[in-house]
Design a protein around this motif. Structure first.
Motif, short mmCIF file in Angstrom:
data_model
loop_
_atom_site.label_atom_id
_atom_site.label_comp_id
_atom_site.label_asym_id
_atom_site.label_seq_id
_atom_site.Cartn_x
_atom_site.Cartn_y
_atom_site.Cartn_z
N TYR A 212 0.84 -1.21 0.00
CA TYR A 212 0.00 0.00 0.00
C TYR A 212 0.87 1.25 0.00
O TYR A 212 0.63 2.20 -0.77
CB TYR A 212 -0.92 0.00 1.21
CG TYR A 212 -1.56 1.34 1.48
CD1 TYR A 212 -2.68 1.75 0.76
CD2 TYR A 212 -1.04 2.19 2.44
CE1 TYR A 212 -3.25 3.00 0.98
CE2 TYR A 212 -1.61 3.43 2.68
CZ TYR A 212 -2.72 3.83 1.95
OH TYR A 212 -3.27 5.06 2.18
N LEU A 213 1.89 1.27 0.84
CA LEU A 213 2.79 2.43 0.89
C LEU A 213 3.48 2.63 -0.45
O LEU A 213 3.64 3.75 -0.93
CB LEU A 213 3.83 2.25 2.00
CG LEU A 213 3.30 2.28 3.44
CD1 LEU A 213 4.41 1.94 4.42
CD2 LEU A 213 2.70 3.64 3.75
N THR B 244 -7.63 0.74 5.94
CA THR B 244 -8.71 1.72 5.77
C THR B 244 -8.47 2.93 6.66
O THR B 244 -8.61 4.08 6.22
CB THR B 244 -10.07 1.09 6.11
OG1 THR B 244 -10.29 -0.05 5.28
CG2 THR B 244 -11.19 2.09 5.89
N GLU B 245 -8.10 2.68 7.93
CA GLU B 245 -7.84 3.77 8.85
C GLU B 245 -6.63 4.60 8.41
O GLU B 245 -6.65 5.83 8.48
CB GLU B 245 -7.59 3.22 10.27
CG GLU B 245 -8.82 2.62 10.93
CD GLU B 245 -9.14 1.23 10.44
OE1 GLU B 245 -8.35 0.69 9.64
OE2 GLU B 245 -10.17 0.67 10.85
N VAL B 246 -5.58 3.92 7.97
CA VAL B 246 -4.38 4.63 7.53
C VAL B 246 -4.68 5.52 6.33
O VAL B 246 -4.27 6.68 6.26
CB VAL B 246 -3.26 3.62 7.17
CG1 VAL B 246 -2.12 4.32 6.44
CG2 VAL B 246 -2.73 2.95 8.43
N ASP B 247 -5.42 4.99 5.38
CA ASP B 247 -5.75 5.75 4.18
C ASP B 247 -6.56 7.00 4.54
O ASP B 247 -6.32 8.09 4.01
CB ASP B 247 -6.53 4.87 3.21
CG ASP B 247 -6.66 5.51 1.83
OD1 ASP B 247 -5.63 5.72 1.18
OD2 ASP B 247 -7.80 5.81 1.43
N ALA B 248 -7.52 6.84 5.45
CA ALA B 248 -8.35 7.97 5.86
C ALA B 248 -7.54 9.03 6.59
O ALA B 248 -7.72 10.24 6.37
CB ALA B 248 -9.50 7.48 6.75
N ALA C 67 -6.65 12.96 5.70
CA ALA C 67 -6.96 14.05 6.62
C ALA C 67 -5.76 14.95 6.83
O ALA C 67 -5.89 16.19 6.82
CB ALA C 67 -7.43 13.48 7.95
N VAL C 68 -4.58 14.36 7.03
CA VAL C 68 -3.36 15.16 7.22
C VAL C 68 -3.11 16.02 5.99
O VAL C 68 -2.77 17.21 6.10
CB VAL C 68 -2.15 14.23 7.48
CG1 VAL C 68 -0.86 15.04 7.49
CG2 VAL C 68 -2.32 13.49 8.80
N LYS C 69 -3.28 15.44 4.82
CA LYS C 69 -3.06 16.17 3.58
C LYS C 69 -4.02 17.35 3.46
O LYS C 69 -3.61 18.47 3.10
CB LYS C 69 -3.25 15.23 2.39
CG LYS C 69 -3.09 15.91 1.03
CD LYS C 69 -3.32 14.91 -0.09
CE LYS C 69 -3.22 15.62 -1.44
NZ LYS C 69 -3.45 14.68 -2.57
#
Length: 345
Positions: A157-158, A184-188, A192-194
């Motif tokens: 994924y990374l 899913t949590e990491v992607d969300a 958000a950070v972006k």
């Protein structure tokens, strides 16, 4: 009263006599327990409780040897002598003390098998360039329970998000528990950070690889961080973005500490926003060092933080190095005089 006591005594005596009689009657029907245990003609008992004879076979010896070879232990170190799996982990550089400091990790490591579970994870970590694998496992032993296939999906994924090999290696090395998060949590959270800090894809990758915990923080905390800098210290969104890029770990400062540090920098040291943004890592420095050294320079009238003026002292130079280096290169005073002064604090 006396008559009442006599009647009560007679009643109690009668009850005791009845109980005694019942006991004699029941004893006629009760087989002594020793006769049951020693009976040899009870085939049903033999079926339920197989005959046990230490002289037959070596089962008892095996049981005794197993008990002696695997003692009751309170630490992983007690088991190392008896476990080749733990010995291999130590050879990798895993710190059993660090493992034991994490709840539930000791039991996990004590029961896990090096082949194939640990070996597959080690092979995967080596494939992405992680060198100090023992340190990674010591910091996050739960990676071993996650399994190689799950870790492979997260690393893929990374890679799909264009993280470079170097960035992935840095992320796994500095914050291995990041790989325990669900995709899913990491992607969300990355999204958000972006959005909150208006980062480009490249800037997001740089920020997260340098400070992986940014992507694990509660989104509300990140938003609060931005609101405080904007409302209380008049930083514009692009200035906040520059601060985050310059010092990603600043986002992890709690609200109270953030206010205290910004107040000291702006009100006591009289730093402008531009001066703070020139080296935002000042926010992550220990406040005791910042206060002590600034106070010394202020007392000596050497506290010049404007790069356009003579005697300029950069914020990095102010807090870097040992006290001895600071006294020799910046304050120009003996070390003992510096210590005498800060004792007055």
């Amino acid at each position: 009263m006396f008559t009442y006591r006599i009647r009560a005594f007679k009643s109690l005596y009668s009850e005791l006599m009845v109980l005694s009689t019942q006991k004699r009657v029941l004893s006629q029907y009760v087989t002594p327990i020793t006769s049951i245990v020693t009976a040899t003609d009870d085939t049903h008992a033999k079926g339920v409780f197989p005959e046990f004879s230490p002289a037959k076979g070596d089962k008892v010896d095996n049981l005794v040897n197993t008990t002696l070879d695997t003692p009751r232990s309170t630490t992983l170190a007690d088991l190392v002598k008896y476990s080749s799996d733990l010995q291999r982990l130590i050879a990798l550089g895993v710190s059993l003390r660090d493992v034991e400091s994490k709840e539930g990790a000791a039991e996990l490591v004590a029961n896990i098998k090096y082949y194939p579970q640990v070996d597959e994870v080690v092979t995967l970590l080596r494939a992405v360039g992680v060198e100090r694998i023992g340190d990674v496992i010591s910091r996050c032993p739960f990676l071993l329970a996650e399994g190689a296939e799950s870790l492979r999906l997260k690393l893929m994924y990374l890679s799909s998000r264009r993280f470079s090999r170097t960035q992935i290696t840095r992320l796994v090395t500095t914050q291995p528990c990041w790989l325990l998060e669900g995709l899913t949590e990491v992607d969300a959270k990355l999204a958000a950070v972006k959005q909150i800090f208006q980062l480009s894809n490249g800037e997001l990758r740089d920020v997260v690889s340098r400070s992986p915990k940014v992507a694990l923080l509660d989104t509300l905390l990140l938003q609060r961080f931005k609101v405080i800098l904007n409302a209380a210290y008049d930083l514009e969104p692009l200035q906040i973005k520059a601060l985050v890029i310059g010092c990603p770990s600043a986002t992890r400062i709690g609200e109270r500490n953030l206010r205290q540090r910004m107040d000291y920098l702006t009100e006591t040291m009289h730093l402008s926003k531009e001066q703070i943004l020139a080296w935002p890592s000042i926010l992550r420095c220990r406040q005791r060092i910042v206060k002590e050294r600034h106070s010394v320079l202020s007392h000596l009238n050497l506290h010049e933080y404007d790069s356009s003026k003579p005697g300029y002292v950069s914020l990095q130079r102010l807090v870097s190095g040992t006290d001895e280096n600071f006294c020799k290169d910046v304050a120009k005073i003996p070390l003992n005089l510096y210590y005498d002064y800060i004792k007055t604090f």
